[in-house]
Design a protein around this motif. Structure first.
Motif, PDB file in Angstrom:
ATOM      1  N   SER A 127      34.070 -17.156  69.268  1.00  0.00           N
ATOM      2  CA  SER A 127      33.203 -16.288  68.464  1.00  0.00           C
ATOM      3  C   SER A 127      33.591 -14.829  68.629  1.00  0.00           C
ATOM      4  CB  SER A 127      31.738 -16.486  68.868  1.00  0.00           C
ATOM      5  OG  SER A 127      31.312 -17.777  68.531  1.00  0.00           O
ATOM      6  N   ALA A 128      33.828 -14.410  69.864  1.00  0.00           N
ATOM      7  CA  ALA A 128      34.213 -13.019  70.115  1.00  0.00           C
ATOM      8  C   ALA A 128      35.520 -12.684  69.394  1.00  0.00           C
ATOM      9  CB  ALA A 128      34.355 -12.779  71.620  1.00  0.00           C
ATOM     10  N   PHE A 129      36.488 -13.583  69.489  1.00  0.00           N
ATOM     11  CA  PHE A 129      37.783 -13.368  68.847  1.00  0.00           C
ATOM     12  C   PHE A 129      37.625 -13.250  67.329  1.00  0.00           C
ATOM     13  CE2 PHE A 129      41.796 -14.999  67.043  1.00  0.00           C
ATOM     14  CZ  PHE A 129      42.687 -14.122  67.636  1.00  0.00           C
ATOM     15  N   LEU A 130      36.854 -14.154  66.735  1.00  0.00           N
ATOM     16  CA  LEU A 130      36.672 -14.124  65.286  1.00  0.00           C
ATOM     17  C   LEU A 130      35.887 -12.892  64.840  1.00  0.00           C
ATOM     18  CD1 LEU A 130      36.004 -17.907  64.595  1.00  0.00           C
ATOM     19  CD2 LEU A 130      38.071 -16.602  64.066  1.00  0.00           C
ATOM     20  N   MET A 131      34.879 -12.494  65.626  1.00  0.00           N
ATOM     21  CA  MET A 131      34.118 -11.294  65.268  1.00  0.00           C
ATOM     22  C   MET A 131      34.995 -10.051  65.322  1.00  0.00           C
ATOM     23  SD  MET A 131      30.412 -11.671  67.083  1.00  0.00           S
ATOM     24  CE  MET A 131      29.814 -13.287  67.447  1.00  0.00           C
ATOM     25  N   TYR A 139      33.680  -4.218  70.604  1.00  0.00           N
ATOM     26  CA  TYR A 139      33.276  -5.051  71.740  1.00  0.00           C
ATOM     27  C   TYR A 139      31.791  -4.869  72.050  1.00  0.00           C
ATOM     28  CZ  TYR A 139      38.182  -6.171  72.791  1.00  0.00           C
ATOM     29  OH  TYR A 139      39.465  -6.636  72.743  1.00  0.00           O
ATOM     30  N   VAL A 140      31.278  -3.657  71.864  1.00  0.00           N
ATOM     31  CA  VAL A 140      29.853  -3.399  72.109  1.00  0.00           C
ATOM     32  C   VAL A 140      29.008  -4.199  71.112  1.00  0.00           C
ATOM     33  CG1 VAL A 140      28.061  -1.606  72.054  1.00  0.00           C
ATOM     34  CG2 VAL A 140      30.285  -1.112  73.094  1.00  0.00           C
ATOM     35  N   GLU A 141      29.408  -4.202  69.844  1.00  0.00           N
ATOM     36  CA  GLU A 141      28.678  -4.959  68.828  1.00  0.00           C
ATOM     37  C   GLU A 141      28.741  -6.469  69.101  1.00  0.00           C
ATOM     38  OE1 GLU A 141      29.215  -2.229  64.825  1.00  0.00           O
ATOM     39  OE2 GLU A 141      30.999  -3.248  65.634  1.00  0.00           O
ATOM     40  N   ILE A 142      29.912  -6.931  69.507  1.00  0.00           N
ATOM     41  CA  ILE A 142      30.081  -8.351  69.824  1.00  0.00           C
ATOM     42  C   ILE A 142      29.200  -8.729  71.009  1.00  0.00           C
ATOM     43  CG2 ILE A 142      31.713 -10.117  70.626  1.00  0.00           C
ATOM     44  CD1 ILE A 142      33.891  -8.499  69.068  1.00  0.00           C
ATOM     45  N   ALA A 143      29.203  -7.870  72.024  1.00  0.00           N
ATOM     46  CA  ALA A 143      28.380  -8.127  73.209  1.00  0.00           C
ATOM     47  C   ALA A 143      26.918  -8.276  72.817  1.00  0.00           C
ATOM     48  CB  ALA A 143      28.561  -7.002  74.231  1.00  0.00           C
ATOM     49  N   GLY A 144      26.450  -7.397  71.930  1.00  0.00           N
ATOM     50  CA  GLY A 144      25.064  -7.473  71.473  1.00  0.00           C
ATOM     51  C   GLY A 144      24.768  -8.771  70.735  1.00  0.00           C
ATOM     52  N   GLN A 145      25.695  -9.206  69.897  1.00  0.00           N
ATOM     53  CA  GLN A 145      25.479 -10.439  69.132  1.00  0.00           C
ATOM     54  C   GLN A 145      25.549 -11.681  70.005  1.00  0.00           C
ATOM     55  OE1 GLN A 145      27.321 -11.066  65.395  1.00  0.00           O
ATOM     56  NE2 GLN A 145      26.941  -8.982  64.686  1.00  0.00           N
ATOM     57  N   LEU A 146      26.426 -11.657  71.016  1.00  0.00           N
ATOM     58  CA  LEU A 146      26.579 -12.830  71.883  1.00  0.00           C
ATOM     59  C   LEU A 146      25.608 -12.814  73.064  1.00  0.00           C
ATOM     60  CD1 LEU A 146      30.470 -13.278  72.049  1.00  0.00           C
ATOM     61  CD2 LEU A 146      28.825 -14.532  70.647  1.00  0.00           C
ATOM     62  N   GLY A 147      24.982 -11.673  73.299  1.00  0.00           N
ATOM     63  CA  GLY A 147      24.054 -11.569  74.423  1.00  0.00           C
ATOM     64  C   GLY A 147      24.755 -11.557  75.770  1.00  0.00           C
ATOM     65  N   MET A 152      32.303  -8.923  79.587  1.00  0.00           N
ATOM     66  CA  MET A 152      32.493 -10.349  79.297  1.00  0.00           C
ATOM     67  C   MET A 152      33.229 -10.523  77.972  1.00  0.00           C
ATOM     68  SD  MET A 152      31.834 -12.950  81.061  1.00  0.00           S
ATOM     69  CE  MET A 152      32.716 -14.423  80.673  1.00  0.00           C
ATOM     70  N   VAL A 153      32.942  -9.668  77.002  1.00  0.00           N
ATOM     71  CA  VAL A 153      33.642  -9.724  75.719  1.00  0.00           C
ATOM     72  C   VAL A 153      35.129  -9.467  75.941  1.00  0.00           C
ATOM     73  CG1 VAL A 153      33.921  -8.632  73.448  1.00  0.00           C
ATOM     74  CG2 VAL A 153      31.632  -9.110  74.341  1.00  0.00           C
ATOM     75  N   LYS A 154      35.452  -8.485  76.796  1.00  0.00           N
ATOM     76  CA  LYS A 154      36.864  -8.207  77.098  1.00  0.00           C
ATOM     77  C   LYS A 154      37.519  -9.435  77.718  1.00  0.00           C
ATOM     78  CE  LYS A 154      36.268  -3.251  77.673  1.00  0.00           C
ATOM     79  NZ  LYS A 154      36.250  -2.122  78.595  1.00  0.00           N
ATOM     80  N   LYS A 155      36.791 -10.114  78.575  1.00  0.00           N
ATOM     81  CA  LYS A 155      37.320 -11.331  79.205  1.00  0.00           C
ATOM     82  C   LYS A 155      37.539 -12.421  78.153  1.00  0.00           C
ATOM     83  CE  LYS A 155      36.362 -14.636  82.881  1.00  0.00           C
ATOM     84  NZ  LYS A 155      35.457 -15.061  83.937  1.00  0.00           N
TER      85      LYS A 155
END
Length: 171
Positions: A127-131, A139-147, A152-155
């Motif tokens: 999900s992070a990769f596709l977003m 990455y901040v927006e992805i982190a918010g969407q994934l909770g 962790m998004v960087k990982k």
């Protein structure tokens, strides 16, 4: 002259092919797809046996065949979904920009390979990769969407990129 014992997969084929074809036909509503997937199911058994998994030890052959066939059905449905999405994308393009039938087939095959590659990723990493790649999210927006945290998004992104590189696909 003594008759050689039947190959285990041939024996399974003889005993269960009709049942499997009928099961697949009911599931798919198409005799042609059912025939193809029934054959593919037995081909999978042959390839497993060549890799050292003996077929004779199957205690519940129909349950095993149904499980293998179900996986093939899911793959067929995914491929059809990818093809449908691709055709919708093509329909929105001007005619001169549309690829040839050969190019379409190659592109659909590449999309299916990419889908299978991404399917092997952890769901959050996928999900992070596709977003990041398709939606252009930070990455901040992805982190918010994934909770999860930005770290962790960087990982997740590192996992996805490593997975792509190991498969020979540049991210």
């Amino acid at each position: 002259m003594p008759v050689a014992p039947a190959h285990p997969v041939a024996k399974l084929y003889t005993e269960h092919h009709g049942w499997l074809h009928a099961w697949l036909r009911r599931k798919l509503g198409c005799s042609n797809h059912a025939a193809d997937l029934a054959q593919d199911t037995f081909l999978r058994l042959l390839s497993q046996e060549r890799r050292g998994t003996p077929v004779e030890i199957l205690r519940q052959p129909r349950a095993y065949l149904a499980t293998v066939a179900h996986g093939l059905v899911v793959n067929l449905w995914r491929r059809q979904e990818i093809e449908r999405a691709w055709l919708e994308t093509l329909a929105s393009r001007p005619e001169p920009l549309a690829p040839s039938p050969e190019e379409r087939a190659l592109l659909v095959e590449a999309l299916c390979e990419l889908d299978a590659l991404l399917d092997r990723l952890n769901p959050k990493a996928r999900s992070a990769f596709l977003m990041a790649r398709l939606d252009g999210l930070s990455y901040v927006e992805i982190a918010g969407q994934l909770g999860v945290s930005e770290r962790m998004v960087k990982k997740y992104m590192a996992q996805a990129m490593l997975h792509c590189l190991q498969s020979g696909l540049a991210p």
